[in-house]
Design a protein around this motif. Sequence first.
Motif, PDB file in Angstrom:
ATOM      1  N   CYS A 112     -16.130 -27.744  20.703  1.00  9.89           N
ATOM      2  CA  CYS A 112     -14.799 -27.109  20.761  1.00  9.89           C
ATOM      3  C   CYS A 112     -13.748 -27.958  20.049  1.00  9.89           C
ATOM      4  CB  CYS A 112     -14.339 -26.944  22.214  1.00  9.89           C
ATOM      5  SG  CYS A 112     -15.015 -25.508  23.036  1.00  9.89           S
ATOM      6  N   ILE A 170     -17.780 -19.775  16.061  1.00  4.04           N
ATOM      7  CA  ILE A 170     -16.567 -20.011  16.863  1.00  4.04           C
ATOM      8  C   ILE A 170     -16.526 -19.161  18.150  1.00  4.04           C
ATOM      9  CG2 ILE A 170     -15.080 -18.323  15.636  1.00  4.04           C
ATOM     10  CD1 ILE A 170     -13.916 -21.826  16.648  1.00  4.04           C
ATOM     11  N   ASP A 171     -17.048 -17.917  18.088  1.00  3.54           N
ATOM     12  CA  ASP A 171     -16.994 -17.067  19.294  1.00  3.54           C
ATOM     13  C   ASP A 171     -17.795 -17.658  20.439  1.00  3.54           C
ATOM     14  OD1 ASP A 171     -15.264 -15.028  18.522  1.00  3.54           O
ATOM     15  OD2 ASP A 171     -16.849 -13.977  17.427  1.00  3.54           O
ATOM     16  N   ASN A 199     -15.289 -22.129  20.949  1.00  4.06           N
ATOM     17  CA  ASN A 199     -13.946 -21.993  21.544  1.00  4.06           C
ATOM     18  C   ASN A 199     -13.732 -20.594  22.124  1.00  4.06           C
ATOM     19  OD1 ASN A 199     -13.927 -23.876  19.091  1.00  4.06           O
ATOM     20  ND2 ASN A 199     -12.207 -24.617  20.312  1.00  4.06           N
ATOM     21  N   GLY A 200     -14.355 -19.586  21.511  1.00  2.00           N
ATOM     22  CA  GLY A 200     -14.214 -18.216  22.031  1.00  2.00           C
ATOM     23  C   GLY A 200     -14.753 -18.111  23.444  1.00  2.00           C
ATOM     24  N   CYS A 219     -12.365 -19.919  25.815  1.00  2.00           N
ATOM     25  CA  CYS A 219     -11.119 -19.152  26.036  1.00  2.00           C
ATOM     26  C   CYS A 219     -11.368 -17.980  26.992  1.00  2.00           C
ATOM     27  CB  CYS A 219     -10.569 -18.635  24.704  1.00  2.00           C
ATOM     28  SG  CYS A 219      -9.924 -19.951  23.674  1.00  2.00           S
ATOM     29  N   ASN A 265      -6.815 -24.187  22.195  1.00  2.00           N
ATOM     30  CA  ASN A 265      -8.133 -23.604  21.913  1.00  2.00           C
ATOM     31  C   ASN A 265      -7.991 -22.203  21.326  1.00  2.00           C
ATOM     32  OD1 ASN A 265     -10.703 -25.199  22.803  1.00  2.00           O
ATOM     33  ND2 ASN A 265      -9.080 -25.766  24.238  1.00  2.00           N
ATOM     34  N   LYS A 266      -6.987 -21.459  21.805  1.00  3.92           N
ATOM     35  CA  LYS A 266      -6.776 -20.100  21.272  1.00  3.92           C
ATOM     36  C   LYS A 266      -6.317 -20.166  19.824  1.00  3.92           C
ATOM     37  CE  LYS A 266      -6.590 -17.413  25.346  1.00  3.92           C
ATOM     38  NZ  LYS A 266      -5.955 -16.498  26.271  1.00  3.92           N
ATOM     39  N   LEU A 289      -9.292 -20.933  17.692  1.00  4.36           N
ATOM     40  CA  LEU A 289     -10.115 -19.722  17.576  1.00  4.36           C
ATOM     41  C   LEU A 289      -9.535 -18.787  16.513  1.00  4.36           C
ATOM     42  CD1 LEU A 289     -12.355 -17.858  18.780  1.00  4.36           C
ATOM     43  CD2 LEU A 289     -10.716 -17.165  20.526  1.00  4.36           C
ATOM     44  N   LYS A 315     -11.070 -17.920  12.724  1.00  2.00           N
ATOM     45  CA  LYS A 315     -11.385 -16.519  12.379  1.00  2.00           C
ATOM     46  C   LYS A 315     -10.643 -16.122  11.104  1.00  2.00           C
ATOM     47  CE  LYS A 315     -12.763 -14.644  16.806  1.00  2.00           C
ATOM     48  NZ  LYS A 315     -13.865 -13.744  16.482  1.00  2.00           N
TER      49      LYS A 315
END
Length: 321
Positions: free
Chosen positions: A205, A284-285, A288-289, A292, A305-306, A309, A313
């Motif tokens: 992350c 990433i999903d 961090n996804g 989140c 973190n958002k 993400l 993306k």
Amino acid sequence: MLKATLQPALASPLYILGAGAIGSLWATYGYQAGANIRLVLRNQVTANNYHQHGGTHLISAGQTLISLLAADCPQSVTAPIHKLLITTKTQHTLSALNAIKQHIDEHAILLLLQNGLGIAEQIQREFPHANVLQGSTTEGCYRQSDFEYVHAGHGHTFIGASANSDKHEQAARAQLAESLSFPPLKVDICDNIDAVLWRKLAVNCVVNPLTAIHRCRNGELLTRPEILAQMHEIIDEILRVSAALGRSHWLDDLHEHVANVATTTAANRSSMLQDISAGRDTEIDAINGYLCKLADQHNIKVPLNKQLLAEIKRLSSAGQV
Ligand SMILES: NC(=O)C1=CN([C@@H]2O[C@H](COP(=O)(O)OP(=O)(O)OC[C@H]3O[C@@H](n4cnc5c(N)ncnc54)[C@H](OP(=O)(O)O)[C@@H]3O)[C@@H](O)[C@H]2O)C=CC1
Ligand SMILES: CC(C)(CO)C(=O)C(=O)O
């Protein structure tokens, strides 16, 4: 429900889905060890290219190891799959599995060797009777060109399942680990794979999106004070989510741990940096996804973190023309 034992699947050929860097390590060393291994490649074109190339070439300790394994594509799989090592990137796992779903025995061993989290649960829902196991590896391998890989760093691999599995299954799991320990690869069972995966997720992350955004190697993160400050804030968010989940004890030294990983892998270009640089989609999903999503479920604010993400993306879709 009591699951069917792992034993019958253990004696079956090992299929590898996702013959990229990590899959090619097990394919090559397994081939060298005389194991019964079959690759499941994306399609017939990839399978033809694999054969034309003369199989996988793995550069290991200055030597090129060549392995020419049986290579299926979803249309050419004929026998039921009882034992499957899954080494696709997380975002491709479900579509890759669905393409061979009809060939997978309902009690098959499905072993995921990936970064990121959340996929195992989805697979277990799709394959309710399968023995879904997870693993984590510190082996390092990268792709040099099509079917050519470099074994860049030796590591250790752990596999396991949820903590509440019975002793009989544990013995079978130890056998599975042994059957995958093709020298120099070393696979062991782990009593708490969830902790290992959560700790790896925490590192990923932080290191993966930051190196991809700043286009730097892992070690450089520690040399730039503004990035270092951000790293500490991201880690604090992860620690808050971990506390809400009762997992703080898995991450008690997270600030030091992340710094250690960045130091010991200082020269690495993280997998996410490589994906972004090559214009590919990223994991990433599942990194961090996933964090989140858990944060939202527990009403914990994780703005950094958002941001990571969203930024990854954005970079990933900008790179895919
Ligand atoms: N490489 C490393 O050193 C490490 C990697 N990991 C983790 O291991 C996992 C695998 O990583 P890595 O090996 O590097 O990734 P790669 O991208 O090298 O390999 C993934 C492979 O999956 C294949 N694939 C994708 N979709 C399908 C499909 N539908 N059917 C068949 N094959 C498919 C890809 O084929 P194609 O090329 O055609 O897309 C590719 O060969 C990741 O989760 C990564 O984070 C963990 C530790 C270290
Ligand atoms: C540990 C780290 C960050 C090493 O590069 C990694 O797992 C990755 O690049 O995906």
